[in-house]
Write an enzyme that holds these catalytic residues in place. Structure first.
Site, short mmCIF file in Angstrom:
data_model
loop_
_atom_site.label_atom_id
_atom_site.label_comp_id
_atom_site.label_asym_id
_atom_site.label_seq_id
_atom_site.Cartn_x
_atom_site.Cartn_y
_atom_site.Cartn_z
N GLY A 1 36.38 42.42 48.34
CA GLY A 1 35.18 42.54 47.54
C GLY A 1 34.89 41.29 46.74
CB THR B 1 41.28 48.04 44.29
OG1 THR B 1 40.06 48.61 44.81
CG2 THR B 1 42.33 49.12 44.14
CB CYS B 2 39.01 43.13 43.92
SG CYS B 2 39.12 42.81 42.16
CB SER B 3 39.86 46.92 48.27
OG SER B 3 39.67 47.28 49.63
#
Length: 724
Positions: A384, A442-444
């Protein structure tokens, strides 16, 4: 090298093609100019030390191919450097150069083979990585000579590779042109996967986010200081090239700047003195979500924080509390002094570092008994993020993530491994029985790392432990607006990658509360606040025996008429708010009267409240009764004649217990109760009573010398409940 005959033949076949090579480059010119606007070094070359560092980074993240597809052999040993540079700007340039070379690895290898460099020259394998990164920079400069500074330290291997590339300049340019024509692309940039191209475009416009260190400076002082430096406050920084800044729409202490101002901002005192700190917005969202869940003395456990700035931000937000922040996973003892020095400079005082990994910390660890909120920032694919180099440098992430970014996605096997690790950490966090909430961020962009992990953890959580289970709760952010963010009905907070922000996933898990306890807490707060009795009252631990004892105190000697009137006024105010809720629970409470005595007491105690040391005894004060059924009085009496030593009773005066004659309710047509002197009676008998709340009955009469009350419908009879 090629002989002269080959050179003449090659030149005659490609004269027209070579004349156009000056306008060709691997990356799109518009994108490169936007992405690297400061880009003096990109146009004139890098220092030798940057090439060496970039080659070593590329060596560790390059894509390995099967033996039958190998075009170039790479060595296993890194290049030696006189000293590793600690300059952050040079490190960033090295990572960017290595990442760019990685994205074009296949094309660069093809160009080297097509130009006959590798078949015709003997090059040591350990220099192959250096050739790749320098070739990318060479074509990005449109095969122009590199500018060398007089005071720059030269590296022999870099000079050797540079001379080789310059000698093959024409052949390399021709090979690049043929590659572009083969793929029918305006530029080789268009050959990249679409996801990679979109990521580069977002990175070119992504603004800078910086949070304010409120321990050292206030937001108003920051605004004033920036204004003196020529910065103007606006509502949006997108597509504006001036010296401007804006306040983030979700976090009041986060400022936004255009990306091209970074070099200028790093030179002002606000950043040098740790009053403003650059960091990705997702981390600020996470710590603000934790802050919204805290009480004054709650401790916090932070897991996989990555950047120490995240820990510092959490510490600064809780500066006015008595909270302590525990950070786990710092295994290197050598980092401890440096971290303490950093935290001291930033004004952080409530941080304690744990050197154990999170999974090795017991849920009953004595140090963590006051931890109420756990912030979990697990390792994730990070796709992301639009600018992976900044993410890796700022969050201390593994450089191996660049390999996934260069391919535009993560392999299924790696995604499964990451999701399993995230699930194990989340379920371990849920085992801390003292904790009341877990924030998972998260940064997913993959559901396998986000929703799937959280839902699986909730589904398989351990219900055997004697605590309430977890449930999803919507995140609470300071300036959160449902019109500006995507807050879905499943209570997950998401931000998709865009030109103004990186992608982010946020989930808040809180423990469920027993419905009866929830009602009890509201009753306690409403009643105690109305009477001004919150000070000095402990609301957390109320036993059933104490509640039964307090229920028996409601019929003590009379109070004055003035006190009675004041209390009744407050009671009337509270009754107006609770009438509907009580009516809805009548059917439930009636059903529960036929349950065993233990359960009956528990239901009756669910809405009890703690009382002040001096109970109200005026007979005009109405008494709440939970149960509408007067049946089985003998069983209810038995519940109140077994006082225990641990019951703490406040005796206002010596009393004498007088047992009244046994008589069934409504045994006499007039419904008259036996008259018992109140001054000699302390315990109230629940079974035979027919007391009616004053707000439902006819005007009250005194206990002596007046007519007995008339019979009332049995639906109005309730179990008595004590008042505050």
């Amino acid at each position: 090298m090629l002989n002269s005959t080959n050179e003449l033949q090659f030149s005659s076949e490609n004269t027209e093609e070579i004349s156009k090579l000056a306008s060709l480059a691997l990356s799109d010119d518009a994108t490169s100019s936007e992405k690297n606007s400061p880009g003096l070094l990109e146009k004139t070359g890098y220092p030798d030390s940057v090439y060496v560092m970039a080659a070593n980074i590329f060596q560790g993240i390059r894509i390995e191919k099967s033996p039958e597809k190998v075009l170039i052999k790479y060595g296993n040993e890194p290049l030696r450097s006189s000293s590793e540079s600690e300059d952050e700007s040079l490190q960033r340039l090295s990572y960017e150069l290595a990442f760019s070379a990685l994205k074009y690895q296949d094309i660069l290898e093809t160009i080297l083979i097509d130009s006959y460099i590798f078949p015709s020259t003997t090059i040591p394998d350990h220099l192959s990585s250096l050739i790749i990164v320098m070739l990318y920079d060479f074509q990005d400069r449109k095969f122009q000579a590199r500018f060398l500074s007089d005071n720059e330290e030269s590296v022999a291997e870099v000079q050797e590779v540079e001379n080789l590339l310059n000698s093959f300049k024409t052949k390399l340019a021709a090979a690049l042109a043929r590659c572009r024509i083969k793929h029918d692309a305006l530029s080789i940039y268009n050959i990249l996967p679409e996801t990679v191209r979109n990521q580069e475009l977002r990175a070119s416009t992504l603004p800078l986010y910086a949070w304010i260190n409120t321990c050292k400076i206030s937001p108003e002082e920051v605004f004033h200081s920036l204004k003196k430096k020529g910065y103007n406050k606006v509502k949006s920084v997108l597509h504006i090239d001036d010296k401007i800044f804006a306040v983030d729409q979700h976090c009041y202490d986060v400022l936004i700047f255009p990306s091209h101002l970074k070099n200028d901002l790093l030179n002002i005192d606000l950043f040098k003195d740790y009053k403003l700190i650059f960091q990705d917005k997702s981390r600020s969202l996470a710590v603000h979500s934790v802050k919204a869940l805290l009480n004054m003395d709650d401790d916090i456990l932070m897991v996989n924080t990555g950047s120490w700035y995240t820990v510092a931000h959490m510490s600064i937000l809780t500066n006015n509390n008595t909270s302590k922040i525990f950070v786990c996973g710092v295994q290197s003892q050598a980092k401890h002094p440096d971290l303490k020095n950093l935290f001291t400079k930033m004004g952080c005082k409530n941080i304690e570092i744990l050197h154990e990994t999170f999974l090795n910390i017991e849920s009953k660890d004595i140090r963590l008994q006051k931890v109420k909120v756990i912030l979990l920032l697990p390792r994730c694919s990070g796709l992301g993020v639009s600018n992976p180099v900044e993410f890796i440098l700022n969050e201390h992430e593994d450089t191996g993530l660049l390999k996934d970014f260069s391919q535009g996605g993560t392999s299924e096997d790696k995604l499964h491994v990451l999701a399993q690790q995230q699930y194990e950490q989340l379920t371990h966090a849920m085992k801390f029985t003292k904790a009341q909430a877990v924030v998972y961020c998260t940064c997913s962009v993959y559901p396998e790392e986000n929703e799937a992990v959280v839902k699986k953890a909730l589904e398989f959580q351990d219900h055997g432990i004697k605590v309430q289970p977890y449930r999803l709760s919507p995140p609470v952010l300071p300036l959160c607006s449902l019109k500006e963010i995507h807050l879905s009905t499943d209570k997950f907070f998401r931000m998709e990658p865009s030109e103004i922000t990186n992608g982010c996933f946020l989930s808040v898990l809180t423990r469920e509360r027993d419905p009866s306890e929830t009602v009890s807490v509201k009753d306690v707060l409403a009643r105690a606040a109305a009477k001004g009795l919150l000070d000095g009252i402990e609301l957390g631990k109320s036993s059933k025996r104490e509640k039964k004892k307090k229920k028996s105190k409601t019929s003590l000697p009379k109070a004055s008429t003035t006190d009675s009137n004041g209390i009744q006024m407050k009671i009337a105010e509270f009754l107006s708010r609770e009438t509907d809720a009580k009516a809805n629970r009548l059917e439930t409470s009636t059903t529960k009267t036929s349950a065993p005595p233990k359960n009956t007491i528990q239901v009756a105690c669910s809405s009890q409240v703690r009382k002040p040391s001096k109970p109200v005894t005026n007979p005009l004060v109405p008494t709440f009764m939970k149960n509408t059924s007067p049946s089985r009085p003998h069983q209810r009496q038995a519940n109140f004649v077994r006082p225990r030593p641990e019951d703490r009773m406040v005796v206002l005066k010596p009393v004498e217990i007088v047992l009244p004659p046994v008589m069934l309710p409504f045994s006499n047509p007039q419904g008259i109760r036996p008259q018992i002197p109140t001054q000699n009676f302390y315990y109230r008998w629940v079974g035979p009573k027919t007391v009616v709340p004053s707000y439902l009955s006819t005007p009250s009469v005194s206990r002596k010398g007046e007519k007995p009350k008339e019979n009332l419908p049995s639906s109005l009879l309730r179990r008595p409940r004590p008042w505050l």
